[in-house]
Design a protein around this motif. Structure first.
Motif, PDB file in Angstrom:
ATOM      1  N   ASP A  65      42.920  46.589  44.247  1.00  0.00           N
ATOM      2  CA  ASP A  65      42.866  46.982  43.210  1.00  0.00           C
ATOM      3  C   ASP A  65      43.852  47.947  43.157  1.00  0.00           C
ATOM      4  OD1 ASP A  65      41.393  49.402  44.709  1.00  0.00           O
ATOM      5  OD2 ASP A  65      41.072  50.513  43.108  1.00  0.00           O
ATOM      6  N   SER A  66      44.216  48.784  44.304  1.00  0.00           N
ATOM      7  CA  SER A  66      45.574  49.316  44.649  1.00  0.00           C
ATOM      8  C   SER A  66      46.195  49.327  46.138  1.00  0.00           C
ATOM      9  CB  SER A  66      44.937  50.786  44.780  1.00  0.00           C
ATOM     10  OG  SER A  66      46.328  51.555  45.065  1.00  0.00           O
ATOM     11  N   PRO A 186      48.178  44.260  41.017  1.00  0.00           N
ATOM     12  CA  PRO A 186      47.236  44.255  41.438  1.00  0.00           C
ATOM     13  C   PRO A 186      45.699  43.609  40.980  1.00  0.00           C
ATOM     14  CG  PRO A 186      47.378  45.946  40.352  1.00  0.00           C
ATOM     15  CD  PRO A 186      48.018  45.195  39.772  1.00  0.00           C
ATOM     16  N   ARG A 187      44.909  43.219  42.049  1.00  0.00           N
ATOM     17  CA  ARG A 187      43.191  42.720  41.039  1.00  0.00           C
ATOM     18  C   ARG A 187      43.912  41.160  41.653  1.00  0.00           C
ATOM     19  NH1 ARG A 187      38.477  45.241  41.441  1.00  0.00           N
ATOM     20  NH2 ARG A 187      38.756  47.390  40.633  1.00  0.00           N
TER      21      ARG A 187
ATOM     22  N   ASP B 131      37.324  50.744  36.927  1.00  0.00           N
ATOM     23  CA  ASP B 131      40.146  50.811  36.853  1.00  0.00           C
ATOM     24  C   ASP B 131      40.536  52.270  37.449  1.00  0.00           C
ATOM     25  OD1 ASP B 131      42.024  50.566  36.598  1.00  0.00           O
ATOM     26  OD2 ASP B 131      41.947  49.879  34.785  1.00  0.00           O
ATOM     27  N   ARG B 132      40.583  52.091  38.892  1.00  0.00           N
ATOM     28  CA  ARG B 132      41.165  53.819  39.111  1.00  0.00           C
ATOM     29  C   ARG B 132      42.502  53.571  39.190  1.00  0.00           C
ATOM     30  NH1 ARG B 132      37.414  52.941  44.478  1.00  0.00           N
ATOM     31  NH2 ARG B 132      37.867  51.216  43.847  1.00  0.00           N
ATOM     32  N   SER B 133      43.313  52.657  38.401  1.00  0.00           N
ATOM     33  CA  SER B 133      44.437  52.817  39.164  1.00  0.00           C
ATOM     34  C   SER B 133      45.545  54.134  37.983  1.00  0.00           C
ATOM     35  CB  SER B 133      44.965  50.957  37.970  1.00  0.00           C
ATOM     36  OG  SER B 133      45.009  51.131  36.300  1.00  0.00           O
ATOM     37  N   SER B 134      45.381  55.126  37.411  1.00  0.00           N
ATOM     38  CA  SER B 134      45.472  56.328  37.185  1.00  0.00           C
ATOM     39  C   SER B 134      45.702  56.209  37.949  1.00  0.00           C
ATOM     40  CB  SER B 134      44.531  56.421  36.456  1.00  0.00           C
ATOM     41  OG  SER B 134      43.286  56.976  36.901  1.00  0.00           O
ATOM     42  N   ASP B 136      47.357  55.264  40.960  1.00  0.00           N
ATOM     43  CA  ASP B 136      48.510  55.105  41.277  1.00  0.00           C
ATOM     44  C   ASP B 136      49.434  55.548  40.615  1.00  0.00           C
ATOM     45  OD1 ASP B 136      47.922  53.183  43.550  1.00  0.00           O
ATOM     46  OD2 ASP B 136      46.976  51.611  41.941  1.00  0.00           O
ATOM     47  N   ARG B 137      49.603  55.738  38.843  1.00  0.00           N
ATOM     48  CA  ARG B 137      50.117  55.746  38.423  1.00  0.00           C
ATOM     49  C   ARG B 137      50.499  57.252  38.107  1.00  0.00           C
ATOM     50  NH1 ARG B 137      47.278  51.886  35.308  1.00  0.00           N
ATOM     51  NH2 ARG B 137      46.262  53.994  34.243  1.00  0.00           N
TER      52      ARG B 137
END
Lengths: 636, 262
Positions: A65-66, A186-187, B131-134, B136-137
């Motif tokens: 996911d990251s 990602p993913r 979704d933890r892409s926050s 990353d941002r």
């Protein structure tokens, strides 16, 4: 014979001369070139960031996911460099020599020398990024020792060096993402490599959340997708580590080199049950202060503390007095297996040896040990329920790293033009055995300081932006990817993906693990196609292909392991010698050490795919040693 | 052989039986609900995720869809895993990720309510996956030192006081799992952001950009929908790496200074 494209000239000048001669891409033209980087571990993240800084148009893919979760994050002990800060006689040459010797003389001299040469720049780079390495009270960097070396050249950040280095590379990557210079996916899993006119043109991916299959074209593709240790099912690798990207590139023509060189790490927490999903490493750095022993008497069931000193066999110190507990990994692992096979193993299963810190605690105090290894001792206690401050740890070897990988030349390009392979995914620098704290070094060397130069040499020779995703080769690859997904979902058999993976893993471990022999390898070659056939008839993959489906992801990866494992075993069968992590029982010295056959096997074995189940074609790259004298490794 | 189910030896295995109430949600847009499952004969030496593996194998065999959950390294460092167990992010054990939580910490007959992180900044993807892409941002907004590859000075030309190096390392241990957000009544990400701001502001390498960094990261954090800090200290209690709330104080100090100076 394969052409490794090693530059002419003396070993020590090769890289410098090569760098000054290779072609360059004009700064204004760089952004016209699109580069795909698959994988965001140390190699992938560092390469992507560095290529973006140079001005290339970079697209980065990872299955997690990251990008910060790539498995480099789990490396514990440290990273080697030839800084010689401790003034103990280290040098680039010595790091080079130790690495070649540690690899049991099966690596490419020129690559290893370059690795040692750039090692110091890596430390500089990481410190500048804010990686919080351990320091002395003076404020300067601290070092510790690792296996296979008699100098202290390992830089570390507690027992979390991989984490800190990866977060450094990740921060560099995100800096470029923030600028809009890198597009991050990602993913997203790469499920095929697209080749047109013999050149790598792009990839086919599946979005793991929506199931959408997509095409991406580029002027070069860089694979930084790690090793294949999970072919054994149980390993210290993260659960998602897989061979899929490498294997699918191999099926498109990329050669797979030395797959039989697998590293079994000596200090892992032993297996405790058949539900077990992975094995946990206890860093090699622990061997600095821990002493490895077993009871002298077979089947001794007394508690460790009840066994008097003279009834203990500190077998590494006894057999290898000059390196003692710090022998290379392959030796430490094999000797643990030997004493356990003799019936001297400890613990409930008899498949464990002690790693004892009692002397170190007496000498240094528990506080000092806590400072050095706190997180490791904690992790051990959490898993085993035992405090290593009070009782010795119990450890046993486990699959950890794979030295084999896709074949690359000196420029880290595979035999397919435009396809580059870096980090653990390639085969290049560690020969038949990797020394501790060298994986981090190689991943970052490839990504920060080698690929950014060598990829330019290739790109300068091709016209930018030529590839479009409307080529028939993209359509065909996409079709195949979709068909494979549909097929996996349609079988609806009786066995789960994990059941197949476990069965394959046990077979490969039993027959192609720490010790291998002709009969066992042949048996594995017979069994693997049977398991594979059953898989395609009887696997049960629930759910659909249009949303997040973790069973489907695993099924695709296990399907590839079921093909790849055959090549791994074939390579082990063909290499009728013992070297490093590849130990053939038929080939050993009277003392039980690995017996190489330099007359017949001093080459890289690179396999060419000929169809599933068919014998691949072997290509050889001769290993010419100009600087180092080939010798039986001696750590006594 | 490590794979053998431990032949001819007496192993003291203890098993327990649990009732699981698990949040099932097919996608971000669909409504979720709790489903009840029995977890029988769970070996107490298993990790929590291995227990979920066993339940998933059973569900698969029954023709049902397994519970989706993020996980990878299973040794507490990648930060992928995490779920709220009986109200506690990563479960009842201090300083422990879900993958490192072992079943010996539970009793037979217990009911475990298992939910995903719940926060505006972490939309649910499926079941326990968010979704933890926050994060990353936020990192892309300023969580770095802007040094280009190749331009670094000799490593030992930058001396760092051991005390600061250790404090920076304490903060740098963050695994980005998001438990701090899940634990916070305001779903604040200040421990996550504070840890990165602290690490880099404690080191000479990060000083030059420190003002710009803290302003940009905090701005991004707010934009992503994370709440503010009201000193509940739930984040520190839930953090599997025991990252201290002192890092939030340090970030606040940096932030105020940066605001005054800008």
């Amino acid at each position: 014979m394969l052409d490794s494209k090693i530059p002419e000239g003396p070993l020590k000048e090769k890289w410098t001369k090569h760098k000054s001669k290779i072609k360059l891409v004009n700064p204004a033209n760089k952004r016209k070139y699109h580069v795909i980087v698959v994988g965001t571990g140390l190699a992938g993240a560092s390469a992507a960031a560095s290529l973006s800084e140079l001005g290339y148009n970079v697209h980065v893919f990872c299955i997690q996911d990251s990008p910060r979760r790539a498995h480099s994050i789990a490396a514990q002990g440290g990273i080697n460099a030839a800084k010689n800060y401790p003034n103990d006689g280290d040098s680039i040459y010595r790091l080079f020599y130790d690495t070649v010797k540690g690899g049991d003389f099966r690596s490419r001299e020129a690559n290893v020398y370059r690795l040692a040469e750039v090692s110091n720049c890596i430390i500089d780079q990481c410190v500048a990024q804010g990686v919080p390495f351990a320091r002395e009270y003076s404020g300067y960097l601290d070092n510790r020792s690792f296996g296979g070396a008699q100098v202290s050249r390992t830089f570390y950040a507690r027992g979390q060096t991989g984490q800190q280095l990866l977060l450094g590379a990740y921060s560099a990557l995100m800096k470029e993402v923030g600028k809009g210079a890198i597009k991050l996916y990602p993913r997203t899993e790469m499920l095929d490599l697209v080749i047109a006119d013999g050149v790598a043109r792009g990839i086919i991916t599946r979005n793991l959340v929506t199931g959408k299959v997509e095409r991406f074209a580029a002027d070069a593709v860089v694979l930084a997708t790690g090793g294949y240790g999970n072919v054994f099912y149980l390993s210290t690798n993260a659960k998602a580590c897989n061979v899929t990207a490498s294997w699918r590139a191999h099926k498109k023509g990329a050669l797979f080199a030395n797959p039989c060189y697998t590293q079994i790490h000596p200090t892992c927490i032993p297996v405790h049950g058949d539900y077990q999903s992975k094995l946990t490493l206890m860093s090699e750095s622990l061997r600095n202060d821990g002493r490895v022993w077993v009871p002298k008497k077979k089947g001794d069931t007394r508690q460790a503390s009840q066994i008097p000193e003279d009834e203990r066999d500190y077998y590494l110190e006894r057999k290898y007095p000059s390196f003692g507990n710090l022998v290379p990994r392959d030796l430490a692992s094999r000797n643990a297996k030997l004493v356990c096979d003799e019936g001297k193993g400890v613990g409930a299963t008899g498949q464990a040896v002690y790693l004892d810190f009692a002397d170190a605690i007496k000498r240094l105090g528990a506080d000092k040990l806590k400072e050095r290894y706190e997180n490791l001792f904690e992790m051990y206690e959490r898993i085993s329920g035992v405090s290593a401050y009070k009782e010795p740890m119990m450890i046993y070897p486990a699959v950890h790293y794979t030295m084999g990988g896709l074949w690359v030349d000196y420029n880290l390009m595979s035999n397919l033009p435009g396809l580059f392979v870096i980090g653990e995914a390639n085969f290049s620098d560690h020969g038949a055995n990797r020394l501790g704290a060298s994986a981090l070094m190689q991943g970052l060397a490839d990504g920060y300081f080698v690929l950014p130069y060598t990829i330019g040499d290739y790109l300068a020779g091709v016209k930018s932006g030529q590839t479009k995703t409307d080529l028939p080769e993209f359509a065909e690859a996409e079709k195949q990817v979709k068909e494979k997904t549909d097929r996996l979902l349609s079988i609806k058999g009786k066995k789960t993906v994990d059941e197949f993976h476990r069965e394959l893993g046990k077979l490969v471990w039993d027959k192609c693990g720490m010790a291998r022999n002709d009969a066992g390898l042949k048996e594995a070659l017979k069994r693997i196609p049977e398991i594979r056939d059953e898989f395609w008839k009887n696997v049960n993959v629930p759910g659909s292909g249009t949303d997040l489906n973790q069973s489907l992801e695993r099924a695709g990866r296990v399907a590839d392991f079921l093909e790849f494992s055959e090549t791994l075993v074939r390579d082990a069968l063909h290499r009728r010698e013992s070297c490093g992590g590849h130990f053939r029982e038929e080939f050993q010295t009277p003392e039980g050490e690995a017996l190489r056959d330099d007359n017949n096997f001093c080459y890289v074995g690179a396999w060419q795919f000929q169809g599933v189940g068919n014998e691949p074609t072997l290509h050889k790259e001769a290993l010419n040693f100009e600087e180092v004298h080939l010798a039986q490794r001696n750590y006594k | 052989m490590p794979h053998d189910p431990l032949p001819n030896l007496i192993i003291m295995t203890k098993t327990i039986t649990l009732t699981l109430k698990v949040w099932r949600q097919k996608s971000k847009s669909e409504k979720g609900k709790f489903e009840v499952y029995k977890a029988d004969n769970i070996d107490t030496d298993m990790s929590f995720l291995e227990m979920l593996d066993v339940v998933n194998e059973k569900l698969t065999k029954e023709g049902k869809e397994p519970i989706a959950f993020d996980h990878d390294c299973r040794e507490g460092i990648c930060g992928a895993c995490g779920a709220v167990v009986n109200g506690q992010p990563h479960g009842p054990l201090d300083a422990t990720t879900l993958c490192q939580l072992h079943m010996r910490n539970f009793k037979t007959g217990q009911t475990l309510v298992i939910e995903p992180w719940r926060a505006k900044g972490f939309p649910i993807v499926r079941d326990l996956v968010v979704d933890r892409s926050s994060f990353d941002r936020i990192m892309a907004a300023g969580g770095f030192v802007s040094v280009k590859t190749g331009s670094a000075p000799e490593a030992n030309s930058i001396a760092v006081a051991k005390k600061n190096a250790e404090l920076a390392m304490d903060a740098a241990q963050c695994i980005g799992c998001g438990a701090c957000v899940a634990a916070c009544p305001n779903a604040s990400a200040m421990l996550f952001v504070g840890a990165k701001v602290s690490q880099l502001s404690l080191l000479p390498q990060g000083k030059i950009e420190s003002k710009e960094r803290v302003l940009k990261m905090v701005k991004k954090m707010d934009e992503e929908g994370f709440g503010n800090c009201s000193n509940e200290y739930e984040c520190e209690a839930a953090c599997p790496k025991s990252i201290s709330v002192t890092n939030i104080a340090r970030m606040n100090k940096e932030f105020r200074q940066a605001e005054v100076d800008s």
